[in-house]
Design an enzyme around this catalytic site. Sequence first.
Site, short mmCIF file in Angstrom:
data_model
loop_
_atom_site.label_atom_id
_atom_site.label_comp_id
_atom_site.label_asym_id
_atom_site.label_seq_id
_atom_site.Cartn_x
_atom_site.Cartn_y
_atom_site.Cartn_z
N GLY A 142 16.10 -48.28 -15.40
CA GLY A 142 16.47 -46.86 -15.39
C GLY A 142 15.26 -46.02 -15.00
O GLY A 142 14.34 -46.50 -14.33
N GLY A 177 17.01 -47.14 -22.61
CA GLY A 177 17.66 -45.92 -23.05
C GLY A 177 17.11 -45.41 -24.37
O GLY A 177 16.28 -46.05 -25.01
N HIS A 217 8.47 -23.10 7.66
CA HIS A 217 8.20 -24.21 8.57
C HIS A 217 6.69 -24.37 8.73
O HIS A 217 5.99 -23.38 8.85
CB HIS A 217 8.81 -23.92 9.95
CG HIS A 217 8.54 -24.98 10.96
ND1 HIS A 217 9.19 -26.19 10.94
CD2 HIS A 217 7.64 -25.02 11.98
CE1 HIS A 217 8.73 -26.93 11.94
NE2 HIS A 217 7.79 -26.26 12.59
N ALA A 270 13.93 -32.73 -20.44
CA ALA A 270 13.23 -31.63 -21.11
C ALA A 270 13.76 -30.27 -20.66
O ALA A 270 13.92 -29.35 -21.48
CB ALA A 270 11.74 -31.73 -20.81
N GLY A 290 15.23 -53.13 -18.09
CA GLY A 290 15.88 -51.83 -17.90
C GLY A 290 15.32 -51.15 -16.66
O GLY A 290 14.15 -50.74 -16.64
N LYS A 347 3.27 -38.65 -15.90
CA LYS A 347 2.93 -38.05 -14.60
C LYS A 347 1.42 -38.04 -14.39
O LYS A 347 0.94 -38.20 -13.25
CB LYS A 347 3.48 -36.62 -14.49
CG LYS A 347 4.81 -36.56 -13.78
CD LYS A 347 6.01 -36.93 -14.61
CE LYS A 347 6.47 -38.32 -14.54
NZ LYS A 347 7.57 -38.64 -15.44
N GLU A 390 17.46 -55.63 -14.63
CA GLU A 390 18.47 -54.57 -14.82
C GLU A 390 19.85 -55.22 -15.00
O GLU A 390 20.25 -56.06 -14.19
CB GLU A 390 18.44 -53.62 -13.62
CG GLU A 390 19.61 -52.66 -13.53
CD GLU A 390 19.81 -51.77 -14.76
OE1 GLU A 390 18.86 -51.11 -15.18
OE2 GLU A 390 20.94 -51.76 -15.29
N ALA A 406 10.65 -32.62 -41.99
CA ALA A 406 11.57 -31.70 -42.66
C ALA A 406 12.89 -32.39 -42.97
O ALA A 406 13.39 -33.19 -42.16
CB ALA A 406 11.82 -30.49 -41.76
P1 NAD Z 1 18.15 -44.95 -18.73
O1 NAD Z 1 19.46 -44.77 -19.36
O2 NAD Z 1 17.73 -44.07 -17.61
O3 NAD Z 1 18.02 -46.46 -18.16
C1 NAD Z 1 18.21 -47.60 -18.95
C2 NAD Z 1 18.57 -48.74 -18.02
O4 NAD Z 1 18.57 -49.94 -18.77
C3 NAD Z 1 19.95 -48.60 -17.40
O5 NAD Z 1 19.84 -48.76 -16.02
C4 NAD Z 1 20.75 -49.73 -18.06
O6 NAD Z 1 21.74 -50.27 -17.22
C5 NAD Z 1 19.66 -50.74 -18.35
N1 NAD Z 1 19.95 -51.65 -19.46
C6 NAD Z 1 20.54 -51.36 -20.64
N2 NAD Z 1 20.56 -52.46 -21.43
C7 NAD Z 1 19.97 -53.46 -20.73
C8 NAD Z 1 19.65 -54.82 -21.02
N3 NAD Z 1 19.93 -55.36 -22.20
N4 NAD Z 1 19.04 -55.56 -20.05
C9 NAD Z 1 18.71 -55.01 -18.85
N5 NAD Z 1 18.98 -53.72 -18.55
C10 NAD Z 1 19.58 -52.95 -19.48
O7 NAD Z 1 17.10 -44.91 -19.94
P2 NAD Z 1 15.52 -44.88 -19.91
O8 NAD Z 1 15.00 -45.29 -18.59
O9 NAD Z 1 15.11 -45.66 -21.12
O10 NAD Z 1 15.20 -43.35 -20.12
C11 NAD Z 1 15.61 -42.67 -21.34
C12 NAD Z 1 15.87 -41.21 -21.09
O11 NAD Z 1 14.65 -40.53 -20.77
C13 NAD Z 1 16.85 -40.99 -19.96
O12 NAD Z 1 17.82 -40.07 -20.35
C14 NAD Z 1 16.00 -40.44 -18.86
O13 NAD Z 1 16.70 -39.52 -18.03
C15 NAD Z 1 14.86 -39.74 -19.61
N6 NAD Z 1 13.66 -39.76 -18.76
C16 NAD Z 1 13.57 -38.86 -17.74
C17 NAD Z 1 12.49 -38.91 -16.89
C18 NAD Z 1 12.40 -37.93 -15.75
O14 NAD Z 1 13.08 -36.93 -15.78
N7 NAD Z 1 11.60 -38.20 -14.72
C19 NAD Z 1 11.49 -39.88 -17.05
C20 NAD Z 1 11.64 -40.79 -18.08
C21 NAD Z 1 12.73 -40.72 -18.94
#
Ligand code: NAD
Length: 458
Positions: free
Chosen positions: A181, A272, A447, A319, A179, A50, A202, A113
């Site tokens: 995500g 992930g 407002h 978190a 990815g 952030k 993705e 630990a």
């Molecule tokens: P994620 O699960 O959110 O996304 C992983 C993405 O990778 C998915 O869309 C999946 O379909 C894709 N994917 C998987 N294997 C793939 C491949 N071989 N090729 C292409 N795409 C593939 O995981 P992340 O983005 O790594 O985040 C990890 C964790 O951290 C999550 O639980 C997330 O919620 C958390 N996080 C939260 C925040 C926030 O709250 N703003 C920010 C960052 C991370």
Amino acid sequence: MNRYFLAIIGGGPAGYTAAEKASKAGKDVVLFEQNAVGGTCLNVGCIPTKSLLYGAKQYYNATHAQKYGVTAENVAFDYAAMQKRKTIVVRKLVAGIKQRLNNGHCTVVNGFAKILESIRQVWRIECNGETYEAENLMICTGSTNFVPPIPGIKDNPAVWDSTDALAATELPESIIIVGGGVIGMEFATLYHELGVPVTVIEAMPTILPNLDPEVVQILLDKYRKAGINILTSTKVESIDGNSVKLSAPELLSTLDSQPSTLSAERILVSVGRRANLQGLEALTDLELNRGAIVIDEFCKTNLPNVYACGDVTGKIMLAHVASRQAEVAVAQLLNDSANDQRVNYLAIPSVVYTNPEIASVGITETQAAEMSIPVEVHQLPMTFSGRFMAENEGETGLCKMVVDAKNHSVLGVHCIGNPCSEFIAAASFAVRMGYTTAEFRQVVFPHPTVSEILHEVL
Ligand code: NAD
């Protein structure tokens, strides 16, 4: 021998929240952390991301201010300075947590630990060559980046995980993000706003596959129009140096100009995270599900006096879920029956810090259908909000509310549009308390704020 009421392994949001709560209640607590307290979120996750994203947004806004009648010349950024600021923010927050734990009942041990055994209901833990004993154990060991079995990833200097990306003091010339995500799309935002060419790959038919598809489509359309190359339904077959070989060529043929091999200076893999079970090997009877620790609604594991909180439970890796689990677990430990505390996983807000932001809480229409809950959906473009119009020139945005069709309670709210991260808490409150639309309608929103959309959409 050091003897404690509670031993906590891991000092992230779960561990430090539990340590603070239990030690403030006068219980002797030992907290083990191998790195800095604050865990992934504070040191290599939420907060550094952030901080950098905010710097990028300042630059982006300065270079896109013409639509507000403002022009700025010679706008420049210094990425190393942004990184330096990020480090200072993190350092201050880590110091703040250390101070909160310094209340006379909490011992923080810096080291790895390892659980040894349980003898007559006392847990023995080894750290830095010393043995510690505790009546209760709380496992808050978090998660680690998942490295997919793609040939060419391991030991490849062109491949980054999110920790590498956050540590780099120079921007890459170009980047492929594997990815789409939460992590992938937040880094795509950071690099794009600072002018780095970005490709996102993705595997699923859409980015951010767990979110409301209409909300995600707005982001997808905006990012593609802005020049971010987003390939969906596409997998990486292998990586060779800084080239990525894409699979599913039958899908790629529909994207006529897309080659089956792409190259960039860096390849960020964000597919992930997985529960971190290191140091827990002695707990051979601990129940796991898909590599994460199984807990009940009070965060108890199947072993006596052993709790687990945070990412290691594989519930929702956020978190604020971790710290809520820690509050619930400590209330159990302290027999705090005044509050019937448990975690309500259906009322957890989440935010994706793209630009515009996405914020949601509760279930989507798709999840309601999977759960066989008949729902009505109320929705409005964000442009119904006067303040949104005043401040978000050229943007659309959306607010969707999922309502139980039988009893009219608010089950979910899904928004895209700045700054929805700052008002999703109001929607969380409605979902958590089971407000009906009629009850929520009685809440007055100030407002002009973008939050009024929650009232308008009712
Ligand atoms: P994620 O699960 O959110 O996304 C992983 C993405 O990778 C998915 O869309 C999946 O379909 C894709 N994917 C998987 N294997 C793939 C491949 N071989 N090729 C292409 N795409 C593939 O995981 P992340 O983005 O790594 O985040 C990890 C964790 O951290 C999550 O639980 C997330 O919620 C958390 N996080 C939260 C925040 C926030 O709250 N703003 C920010 C960052 C991370």
